[in-house]
Design a protein around this motif. Structure first.
Motif, mmCIF file in Angstrom:
data_model
loop_
_atom_site.group_PDB
_atom_site.id
_atom_site.type_symbol
_atom_site.label_atom_id
_atom_site.label_comp_id
_atom_site.label_asym_id
_atom_site.label_seq_id
_atom_site.Cartn_x
_atom_site.Cartn_y
_atom_site.Cartn_z
ATOM 1 N N ARG A 185 -0.058 1.258 5.878
ATOM 2 C CA ARG A 185 -0.002 2.390 4.949
ATOM 3 C C ARG A 185 -0.158 1.943 3.502
ATOM 4 N NH1 ARG A 185 0.593 6.959 7.117
ATOM 5 N NH2 ARG A 185 1.657 7.336 9.103
ATOM 6 N N ASP A 186 0.492 0.847 3.159
ATOM 7 C CA ASP A 186 0.408 0.296 1.808
ATOM 8 C C ASP A 186 0.553 -1.207 1.907
ATOM 9 O OD1 ASP A 186 0.475 2.762 -0.029
ATOM 10 O OD2 ASP A 186 2.248 3.090 1.232
ATOM 11 N N PHE A 187 -0.085 -1.916 0.997
ATOM 12 C CA PHE A 187 0.101 -3.365 0.940
ATOM 13 C C PHE A 187 1.572 -3.675 0.682
ATOM 14 C CE2 PHE A 187 -4.465 -3.171 -0.273
ATOM 15 C CZ PHE A 187 -4.951 -3.950 0.761
ATOM 16 N N GLY A 188 2.071 -4.652 1.402
ATOM 17 C CA GLY A 188 3.471 -5.026 1.262
ATOM 18 C C GLY A 188 4.387 -4.316 2.227
ATOM 19 N N SER A 189 3.854 -3.365 3.014
ATOM 20 C CA SER A 189 4.651 -2.648 4.003
ATOM 21 C C SER A 189 4.293 -3.135 5.395
ATOM 22 C CB SER A 189 4.395 -1.141 3.909
ATOM 23 O OG SER A 189 4.753 -0.647 2.629
#
Length: 361
Positions: A7-11
């Motif tokens: 969904r998002d970078f870092g997740s």
């Protein structure tokens, strides 16, 4: 269908149901049986590598699967065919200079980003859509063997460099970066293609010893000291014949002097192909001497990925028994444990280690 979504970078990846991909002309829907998890996937998903990959996205890079649906322009592919899903998607409206995106992984330039808007989602899903030409038949498989066939994702890049230099049976090859994933894959592939000898320089004595254990006397290890003069001399002295070609897979962390030393060990009229990351983190330039290149008729070529026909050639090497995929130690995870697969791949990098997810049993 189920898919792992970034969904998002870092997740972390989220496993959930999404709509099935819809088939269009010039496309194939593939049931994904196994997809490789690259050792640096955690760096991509965290954003550390700053890849051109819009989120949310179903990630992944290449897969082994079976054809589920074919478009009206497919003349040979049949439902149920086993295929390698080539992640290297090329634009179709410029044969001379095609834009490229790595489906589910990254893109190159504005054209690649435009292509990525359509061929976006990758194979961390039960099904995905690929261009017809990217679903390449590999012959019948036992489903339990699909994971090992994911090794061709790495082997194809090595093979692409060897094809680019027109490597021939009986020649002597120097692999700069021999102890890495791509370097070791190059050694395996070059030997399958009939190399007389492969010179394998490096500092990791454990990996160098393993290479000679696996492949015998045709692999000649050379321990590098960091002294360009001494290392250059050692490379040439170790070789049983003049070095015909050099394939460079050195990572960005290695100084350009190491690459330069290896390249300059090549014989007059020799070739060098550059496929690594030297200079991408800054530092000195490669700075090869103009007079040496010109007077010795040296050919130097950059190569990214591989030509489309490389997949068929690689399949031939495997099917003939010349290239043995069992060198790769395989660890598999179900799609529901995709995050565990990413962690495992990061903790187990290095030559001949392979991590996969299996969306379809």
């Amino acid at each position: 269908m189920k898919a792992a979504i970034l969904r998002d970078f870092g997740s972390p990846l989220v496993i959930e149901d999404i709509a099935d991909p819809k088939l269009g002309t010039g496309e194939v829907i593939v049931d994904v049986v196994a997809a490789p998890v690259l050792s640096y996937a955690n760096e991509v998903f965290s954003g550390a590598r700053q890849y051109l990959l819009p989120t949310p996205v179903v990630p992944g890079c290449g897969a082994i699967g079976r054809v589920r649906e074919v478009g009206p322009d497919a003349t040979r592919l049949k439902i149920g065919d086993w295929v390698f899903c080539d992640p290297t998607v090329r634009s179709r409206d410029n044969a001379l200079m095609p834009d490229i995106t790595l489906q589910g992984w990254s893109a190159r330039g504005d054209g690649g980003k435009k292509l990525q808007q359509y061929f976006r989602d990758g194979p961390f899903a039960e099904r995905f859509r690929v261009p017809t030409e990217n679903a390449i038949p590999i012959g019948n498989l036992e489903p339990t063997n699909a994971g090992h066939w994911c090794a061709i994702n790495t082997l194809l890049i090595a093979y692409g460099g060897l094809l680019a230099m027109d490597f021939k049976a009986g020649e002597t090859l120097l692999v700069s970066g021999a102890t890495g994933n791509f370097g070791s894959a190059t050694i395996l592939t070059a030997l399958a293609m009939g190399a007389r000898a492969v010179i394998a320089p490096g500092r990791n004595t454990h990996i160098l010893s393993d290479l000679t254990r696996r492949f015998g006397e045709r692999v000649i290890p050379v321990h590098l000291t960091g002294d360009p003069v001494a290392d250059g001399s050692a490379l040439m002295q170790a070789s049983p014949a003049p070095i015909d070609a050099v394939l460079d897979f050195l990572p960005p962390s290695v100084p350009a002097s190491v690459a330069r030393t290896a390249i300059m060990a090549v014989r007059p009229y020799g070739r060098a192909v550059l496929m690594g990351g030297v200079g991408m983190l800054g530092g000195e330039d490669l700075a090869l001497p103009y007079p040496w290149i010109m007077r010795n008729n040296i050919s130097i070529l950059g190569q990214w990925m591989y030509r489309p026909e490389a997949v068929t050639g690689m399949v031939g090497l495997i099917r003939s028994g010349l290239l043995d995929l069992s060198h790769y130690a395989l660890t598999e995870f179900p799609l529901e444990k995709a995050n565990e697969a990413v962690i495992h791949a990061a903790a187990n990098p290095g030559p001949f280690k392979l991590t996969t997810v299996r969306p379809t049993p």
